[in-house]
Design a protein around this motif. Structure first.
Motif, PDB file in Angstrom:
ATOM      1  N   HIS A  44       0.540  49.999-119.944  1.00 14.13           N
ATOM      2  CA  HIS A  44      -0.198  49.433-118.817  1.00 14.13           C
ATOM      3  C   HIS A  44      -1.069  50.497-118.158  1.00 14.13           C
ATOM      4  O   HIS A  44      -2.187  50.212-117.748  1.00 14.13           O
ATOM      5  CB  HIS A  44       0.774  48.832-117.803  1.00 14.13           C
ATOM      6  CG  HIS A  44       0.085  47.966-116.781  1.00 14.13           C
ATOM      7  ND1 HIS A  44      -0.667  46.858-117.125  1.00 14.13           N
ATOM      8  CD2 HIS A  44       0.002  48.051-115.429  1.00 14.13           C
ATOM      9  CE1 HIS A  44      -1.170  46.294-116.031  1.00 14.13           C
ATOM     10  NE2 HIS A  44      -0.789  47.005-114.990  1.00 14.13           N
ATOM     11  N   LEU A  45      -0.542  51.732-118.041  1.00 13.19           N
ATOM     12  CA  LEU A  45      -1.269  52.779-117.323  1.00 13.19           C
ATOM     13  C   LEU A  45      -1.372  54.085-118.124  1.00 13.19           C
ATOM     14  O   LEU A  45      -1.537  55.159-117.533  1.00 13.19           O
ATOM     15  CB  LEU A  45      -0.594  53.048-115.970  1.00 13.19           C
ATOM     16  CG  LEU A  45      -0.630  51.889-114.961  1.00 13.19           C
ATOM     17  CD1 LEU A  45       0.286  52.186-113.770  1.00 13.19           C
ATOM     18  CD2 LEU A  45      -2.053  51.631-114.472  1.00 13.19           C
ATOM     19  N   GLU A  61      -8.252  49.095-123.037  1.00 13.26           N
ATOM     20  CA  GLU A  61      -8.725  49.901-121.909  1.00 13.26           C
ATOM     21  C   GLU A  61      -7.557  50.465-121.091  1.00 13.26           C
ATOM     22  O   GLU A  61      -7.688  51.508-120.463  1.00 13.26           O
ATOM     23  CB  GLU A  61      -9.700  49.096-121.032  1.00 13.26           C
ATOM     24  CG  GLU A  61      -9.074  48.044-120.126  1.00 13.26           C
ATOM     25  CD  GLU A  61      -8.764  46.734-120.861  1.00 13.26           C
ATOM     26  OE1 GLU A  61      -8.983  46.677-122.089  1.00 13.26           O
ATOM     27  OE2 GLU A  61      -8.294  45.783-120.207  1.00 13.26           O
ATOM     28  N   HIS A  62      -6.411  49.806-121.141  1.00 15.91           N
ATOM     29  CA  HIS A  62      -5.247  50.329-120.418  1.00 15.91           C
ATOM     30  C   HIS A  62      -4.652  51.561-121.098  1.00 15.91           C
ATOM     31  O   HIS A  62      -3.814  52.229-120.512  1.00 15.91           O
ATOM     32  CB  HIS A  62      -4.172  49.236-120.290  1.00 15.91           C
ATOM     33  CG  HIS A  62      -4.509  48.188-119.289  1.00 15.91           C
ATOM     34  ND1 HIS A  62      -3.899  48.107-118.045  1.00 15.91           N
ATOM     35  CD2 HIS A  62      -5.411  47.178-119.317  1.00 15.91           C
ATOM     36  CE1 HIS A  62      -4.406  47.075-117.368  1.00 15.91           C
ATOM     37  NE2 HIS A  62      -5.323  46.490-118.127  1.00 15.91           N
ATOM     38  N   LEU A  84      -6.370  55.538-119.782  1.00 16.76           N
ATOM     39  CA  LEU A  84      -6.342  55.867-118.348  1.00 16.76           C
ATOM     40  C   LEU A  84      -5.773  57.242-118.025  1.00 16.76           C
ATOM     41  O   LEU A  84      -5.616  57.582-116.863  1.00 16.76           O
ATOM     42  CB  LEU A  84      -5.544  54.785-117.590  1.00 16.76           C
ATOM     43  CG  LEU A  84      -6.093  53.363-117.748  1.00 16.76           C
ATOM     44  CD1 LEU A  84      -5.226  52.369-116.988  1.00 16.76           C
ATOM     45  CD2 LEU A  84      -7.536  53.300-117.273  1.00 16.76           C
ATOM     46  N   LEU A 119     -17.222  52.902-121.641  1.00 20.27           N
ATOM     47  CA  LEU A 119     -17.805  51.634-121.195  1.00 20.27           C
ATOM     48  C   LEU A 119     -18.913  51.909-120.181  1.00 20.27           C
ATOM     49  O   LEU A 119     -18.815  52.833-119.370  1.00 20.27           O
ATOM     50  CB  LEU A 119     -16.714  50.734-120.616  1.00 20.27           C
ATOM     51  CG  LEU A 119     -15.588  50.388-121.607  1.00 20.27           C
ATOM     52  CD1 LEU A 119     -14.571  49.452-120.977  1.00 20.27           C
ATOM     53  CD2 LEU A 119     -16.150  49.782-122.891  1.00 20.27           C
ATOM     54  N   GLN A 120     -19.940  51.093-120.231  1.00 20.23           N
ATOM     55  CA  GLN A 120     -21.145  51.347-119.426  1.00 20.23           C
ATOM     56  C   GLN A 120     -21.204  50.422-118.212  1.00 20.23           C
ATOM     57  O   GLN A 120     -20.799  49.256-118.302  1.00 20.23           O
ATOM     58  CB  GLN A 120     -22.386  51.130-120.290  1.00 20.23           C
ATOM     59  CG  GLN A 120     -22.441  52.013-121.531  1.00 20.23           C
ATOM     60  CD  GLN A 120     -22.443  53.492-121.186  1.00 20.23           C
ATOM     61  OE1 GLN A 120     -23.284  53.951-120.412  1.00 20.23           O
ATOM     62  NE2 GLN A 120     -21.494  54.245-121.746  1.00 20.23           N
ATOM     63  N   PRO A 121     -21.736  50.939-117.070  1.00 24.74           N
ATOM     64  CA  PRO A 121     -21.821  50.120-115.854  1.00 24.74           C
ATOM     65  C   PRO A 121     -22.516  48.783-116.119  1.00 24.74           C
ATOM     66  O   PRO A 121     -23.587  48.752-116.726  1.00 24.74           O
ATOM     67  CB  PRO A 121     -22.675  50.978-114.908  1.00 24.74           C
ATOM     68  CG  PRO A 121     -22.536  52.373-115.412  1.00 24.74           C
ATOM     69  CD  PRO A 121     -22.300  52.270-116.902  1.00 24.74           C
ATOM     70  N   PHE A 151     -19.005  51.766-110.711  1.00 26.93           N
ATOM     71  CA  PHE A 151     -18.414  50.650-111.463  1.00 26.93           C
ATOM     72  C   PHE A 151     -16.954  50.925-111.738  1.00 26.93           C
ATOM     73  O   PHE A 151     -16.451  52.007-111.414  1.00 26.93           O
ATOM     74  CB  PHE A 151     -19.203  50.397-112.756  1.00 26.93           C
ATOM     75  CG  PHE A 151     -19.027  51.456-113.826  1.00 26.93           C
ATOM     76  CD1 PHE A 151     -19.500  52.759-113.639  1.00 26.93           C
ATOM     77  CD2 PHE A 151     -18.404  51.155-115.025  1.00 26.93           C
ATOM     78  CE1 PHE A 151     -19.344  53.730-114.621  1.00 26.93           C
ATOM     79  CE2 PHE A 151     -18.243  52.128-116.022  1.00 26.93           C
ATOM     80  CZ  PHE A 151     -18.719  53.406-115.816  1.00 26.93           C
ATOM     81  N   PRO A 195     -16.101  47.109-116.783  1.00 28.47           N
ATOM     82  CA  PRO A 195     -17.417  47.608-116.342  1.00 28.47           C
ATOM     83  C   PRO A 195     -18.355  46.543-115.780  1.00 28.47           C
ATOM     84  O   PRO A 195     -19.394  46.889-115.218  1.00 28.47           O
ATOM     85  CB  PRO A 195     -17.991  48.243-117.618  1.00 28.47           C
ATOM     86  CG  PRO A 195     -17.264  47.583-118.736  1.00 28.47           C
ATOM     87  CD  PRO A 195     -15.882  47.271-118.228  1.00 28.47           C
TER      88      PRO A 195
END
Lengths: 317, 124
Positions: A107-108, A134-135, A138, A178-180, B108, B113
């Motif tokens: 999870h983290l 994505e987790h 981190l 990852l992009q804004p 972000f 994102p």
């Protein structure tokens, strides 16, 4: 399920319990095209009198979004439901050749979470292939902890490929850098590698691609897609059978586009709402007795020939 | 500029944020010629339902912005230009950053994102 509970249940009860968690899916590669059934259905199909998988076939298991460390109300013990998923996989009459874990192992991204996940999944007694969610990115190093544990023999942020019994498996990473304002992202370096990896392979080679975030846009408002997936898919279209497996959205959604079929798997930890069905894609709280039915695993059986890969999604209870 | 990462009590946090903002306002050379910036202030942004609320905030130089994640999913606060960056914020975790210079600061969530926000820093 706590220890006390599990001591009390019999095999039937265990199966029902696993059904609720819905944590796994069994894929059957049959002639190179994957099709899925729930694990419950797979188990049912192997009862006395049921047709057995043809000789020369193999199966593998998909586990996704175990989120070990998650302890919020949507599922106070994600470790327990992962254990149930693995226990359910162990009941399969034919042992899968390996497990694909499609990310969000932890999870983290804590060492203890990865270690616990590994300990639980290793109970299945078969090799495990990972991609990060994505987790799993981190830690301070933004994915270095994942790579230290799972990155041997991988490239870049953790992508790689391998062959098994004539099927080409491709592990893609779409959760790094990852992009804004964007969604999932593969990046030019990985796409260049993918082009080289696929070049020269016969169009009749069955391909299985697995990644965390869907490689088609399920729901852009929630970021459920991959910005540059079109470029990856264009490299895959010439193949006669392409099966793309993902996690991330904690529910089963399937789509077919020509020879490419997309299959999103359940989580072993907690469900998420259907696209747009809630204010946000956060963990979906359901009644305790309903939870196991929304978690699961998936099996896939591959049979040489022209048949699709058979996918079976099994709820945990 | 500097960032704080902590999970103090609300009252303790406000006290700390005020002290920090004041220290920045008084000590930072960039603020020496900007009397407006001497007034330390705080601004709160919630991270809720996979969104920054409010998504766009205008503050005076010297303002400390504190983000609090009230979702069950972890999020992060990362400047598009990487000028500031929180670690992953689990439920109720907070991250603060003090903005001393005027400008637009787009940011972000590095996990999700599609979640974006902006801090506009300009003298009042």
């Amino acid at each position: 399920m706590d220890e006390r509970t599990s001591d009390r249940i019999d095999r039937r009860g265990m199966l029902q319990c696993m059904g609720w968690a819905g944590t796994g899916a069994l894929y059957m590669m049959s002639g190179g095209i994957a099709s899925s059934v729930t694990l419950d259905a797979a188990l049912a199909a192997t009862r006395p009198g049921a047709r057995l998988a043809p000789v020369g076939s193999f199966s593998f298991l998909q586990i996704s979004d175990s989120h070990v460390g998650f302890d919020k109300p949507a599922n106070p013990d994600a470790r327990a439901t992962l254990r149930e998923a693995v226990a359910k996989a162990k009941l399969l009459p034919v042992k899968p050749s390996f497990i694909l874990h499609t990310g969000d192992i932890s999870h983290l991204s804590k060492d203890a979470e990865f270690a616990d996940a590994d300990a639980i999944i290793s109970e299945a007694g078969i090799p495990v292939f990972h991609v990060p969610g994505e987790h799993d990115m981190l830690d301070e190093g933004g994915g270095k902890a994942y790579l230290a544990r799972y990155g041997k023999d991988t490239l870049g942020a953790g992508w790689y490929s391998f062959d098994h019994d004539g099927v080409h498996f491709v592990a893609l990473v779409n959760v790094a850098n990852l992009q804004p304002g964007g969604m999932g992202h593969l990046g030019d370096e990985q796409l260049t590698w993918l082009a080289k990896d696929l070049a020269g392979r016969s169009a009749s080679t069955p391909i299985v691609v697995f990644a965390h975030i869907p490689l088609w846009t399920v729901y852009a408002d929630w970021g459920w897609g991959t910005d540059d997936s079109t470029q990856a898919l264009s490299l895959l279209r010439r193949f006669g059978s392409v099966t793309i497996l993902n996690g991330h959205i904690h529910q089963i959604i399937q789509k077919v586009e020509g020879n490419i079929s997309f299959h999103s798997a359940r989580s072993t930890a907690y469900p998420q709402p259907a696209p747009g069905a809630a204010a946000s894609p956060g963990p979906l709280r359901v009644a305790t007795e309903s939870l196991h039915g929304m978690l699961g695993i998936r099996t896939a059986t591959v049979v040489p020939g022209r048949e699709p890969i058979a996918l079976i999604d099994a709820a945990l209870g | 500029m500097f960032a704080l990462l902590s999970r103090p009590t609300h009252a303790a946090w406000l006290t700390l944020a005020f002290a920090v903002s004041l220290a920045v306002a008084i000590c930072h050379p960039a603020n020496a010629t900007s009397p407006a910036a001497v007034v330390a202030s705080v601004q709160v942004v919630q991270i809720k339902n996979f969104a920054f609320v409010p998504a766009i905030v205008t503050v005076a130089p010297g303002t400390t912005v504190t983000w609090t994640n009230v979702d069950e999913d972890p999020h992060s606060v990362v400047a598009n230009d990487k000028g500031f960056r929180s670690r992953a914020l689990d439920t109720q975790d907070r991250y603060s950053f003090t903005f001393t210079k005027a400008g637009d600061y787009a940011y972000f969530c590095s996990l999700h994102p599609h979640m974006t926000g902006k801090i506009i820093v300009k003298p009042r």
